[in-house]
Design an enzyme around this catalytic site. Structure first.
Site, PDB file in Angstrom:
ATOM      1  N   ASN A   1       0.755  -1.206   0.131  1.00  0.00           N
ATOM      2  CA  ASN A   1       0.046   0.012  -0.119  1.00  0.00           C
ATOM      3  C   ASN A   1       0.933   1.247   0.030  1.00  0.00           C
ATOM      4  OD1 ASN A   1      -1.762   1.947   0.436  1.00  0.00           O
ATOM      5  ND2 ASN A   1      -2.290   1.534   2.468  1.00  0.00           N
TER       6      ASN A   1
ATOM      7  N   LYS B   1      -0.027   4.262  -0.301  1.00  0.00           N
ATOM      8  CA  LYS B   1      -0.478   5.424   0.311  1.00  0.00           C
ATOM      9  C   LYS B   1      -0.439   6.395  -0.563  1.00  0.00           C
ATOM     10  CE  LYS B   1       0.062   3.334   4.804  1.00  0.00           C
ATOM     11  NZ  LYS B   1      -0.083   3.638   6.447  1.00  0.00           N
TER      12      LYS B   1
ATOM     13  N   HIS C   1      -9.575   0.731   4.997  1.00  0.00           N
ATOM     14  CA  HIS C   1      -8.289   1.114   5.689  1.00  0.00           C
ATOM     15  C   HIS C   1      -8.625   1.863   6.988  1.00  0.00           C
ATOM     16  CE1 HIS C   1      -4.157   2.470   6.723  1.00  0.00           C
ATOM     17  NE2 HIS C   1      -3.689   1.299   6.001  1.00  0.00           N
TER      18      HIS C   1
ATOM     19  N   GLU D   1      -6.951   4.535   7.987  1.00  0.00           N
ATOM     20  CA  GLU D   1      -6.928   5.925   7.940  1.00  0.00           C
ATOM     21  C   GLU D   1      -8.045   6.561   7.083  1.00  0.00           C
ATOM     22  OE1 GLU D   1      -3.340   5.616   5.640  1.00  0.00           O
ATOM     23  OE2 GLU D   1      -2.402   5.013   7.327  1.00  0.00           O
TER      24      GLU D   1
ATOM     25  N   GLU E   1      -5.093  -5.324  10.913  1.00  0.00           N
ATOM     26  CA  GLU E   1      -4.321  -4.227  10.888  1.00  0.00           C
ATOM     27  C   GLU E   1      -4.597  -3.510  12.167  1.00  0.00           C
ATOM     28  OE1 GLU E   1      -2.297  -2.847   6.975  1.00  0.00           O
ATOM     29  OE2 GLU E   1      -4.263  -1.625   7.131  1.00  0.00           O
TER      30      GLU E   1
ATOM     31  N   GLY F   1       2.352   2.189  10.866  1.00  0.00           N
ATOM     32  CA  GLY F   1       3.231   3.404  10.488  1.00  0.00           C
ATOM     33  C   GLY F   1       3.620   3.836  12.023  1.00  0.00           C
TER      34      GLY F   1
ATOM     35  N   SER G   1       3.339  -2.151  10.539  1.00  0.00           N
ATOM     36  CA  SER G   1       4.860  -2.232  10.624  1.00  0.00           C
ATOM     37  C   SER G   1       5.646  -3.603  10.309  1.00  0.00           C
ATOM     38  CB  SER G   1       5.361  -1.605  11.927  1.00  0.00           C
ATOM     39  OG  SER G   1       4.819  -0.410  12.219  1.00  0.00           O
TER      40      SER G   1
HETATM   41  C1  PEP Z   1      -0.937   0.151   6.015  1.00  0.00           C
HETATM   42  O1  PEP Z   1      -1.018   1.237   6.137  1.00  0.00           O
HETATM   43  O2  PEP Z   1      -1.808  -0.695   5.431  1.00  0.00           O
HETATM   44  C2  PEP Z   1       0.567  -0.323   7.031  1.00  0.00           C
HETATM   45  C3  PEP Z   1       0.399  -1.409   7.168  1.00  0.00           C
HETATM   46  O3  PEP Z   1       1.318   0.717   7.009  1.00  0.00           O
HETATM   47  P1  PEP Z   1       2.787   0.336   7.733  1.00  0.00           P
HETATM   48  O4  PEP Z   1       3.238  -0.890   7.079  1.00  0.00           O
HETATM   49  O5  PEP Z   1       3.618   1.412   7.389  1.00  0.00           O
HETATM   50  O6  PEP Z   1       2.529   0.162   9.200  1.00  0.00           O
END
Ligand code: PEP
Length: 259
Positions: free
Chosen positions: A9, A11, A98, A100, A170, A176, A216
């Site tokens: 992703n 983003k 997601h 976000e 997630e 992040g 992460s």
């Molecule tokens: C995400 O935003 O789907 C995600 C997993 O981000 P990150 O790997 O940066 O934590």
């Protein structure tokens, strides 16, 4: 046996030139590897989708996904992009829900259920994200939160449609932040999600559905996360825009997929 999936992703990152460089770098690195034994999905910003779908990939099969789609089918919804439009440029996957989007754009489970319906109607595969925030985990409410997200956002689908869906767990506190869920925490929640799929549908569906971990996940921790029995790969944010890291994560998924 479920095949592993690594979904990147990107983003709202990268200029077009940077995106081209990243794709070239990823492909160069893949050239040095044996064919990967995992599915790879790249979810770039919307204007770059065709950059990816237009690529002539040789050995390595890439799939392309969007990061969002409209809950509406078509019409006067300025700025929105429908599942039908995405499908018309060969995009087969789309991230839905997601954290976000839930947080910054107020997307509710009910709106997300509609987005999933549009994707299924257009023969696309939703990647449906669920996960709790830190306060919910600390209060011991993480199973309850994920259960509600599944029941309201996804479980309206019938038995055929659910087969085309990928679930991504997630934990919001891990996205992040550099604070990854432990393999045990990931496995516990993935097993819970699979048991919910079994309860709502049946054992065969629960055995087939892919559940990705996101938060992460990186080149240092991918193997231990993906080795968990109910973790079928990862949804990768930050590490997906670093060619070396992304290819390493795919390679780790591929090795585990072969075992
Ligand atoms: C995400 O935003 O789907 C995600 C997993 O981000 P990150 O790997 O940066 O934590």
């Amino acid at each position: 046996m479920r095949s592993k999936i690594v979904a990147g992703n990107w983003k709202m990152n990268l200029t077009f030139a940077e995106a081209e460089t990243l794709v070239d770098d990823i492909l160069d690195l893949f050239d040095d590897q044996d064919e990967m034994n995992c599915e790879i999905i790249i979810c770039p910003p919307l204007p770059y989708l065709e950059l990816l779908t237009d690529y002539e990939f040789d050995e390595q099969q890439f799939n392309v996904g969007a990061q969002n789609c409209s809950a509406y089918d078509k019409g006067a919804y300025t700025g929105e992009v429908s599942a039908k439009i995405l499908k018309s440029i060969d995009v087969d996957y789309c991230i839905v829900g997601h954290s976000e989007r839930r947080k910054y754009f107020g997307e509710t489970n009910e709106v997300l259920a509609e987005k999933i319906n549009r994707l299924i109607e257009n023969n696309m595969s939703p990647i449906y994200c669920v996960g709790e925030v830190l306060e919910e985990r600390e209060a011991g409410r993480h199973f309850e939160v994920v259960k509600e997200q599944l029941e309201k956002g996804l479980f309206h689908l019938d038995g055929d449609a659910i087969y085309d869906t990928i679930i991504a767990y997630e934990p919001v506190w891990a996205i992040g932040t550099g604070k990854t869920a432990t393999p045990e925490q990931a496995q516990e929640m993935h097993a819970f999600i699979r048991s919910m799929v079994k309860e709502r549908y049946d054992e065969a569906t629960a055995d087939e559905i892919r559940i990705l971990y996101g938060g992460s996940c990186n080149a240092q921790n991918a193997t231990e996360l993906f080795s968990q029995p109910d973790v079928d790969g990862g949804l990768i944010g930050g590490a997906s825009i670093k060619a070396n890291d992304f290819v390493s994560i795919c390679q780790q998924a591929s090795v585990i997929g072969k075992e």
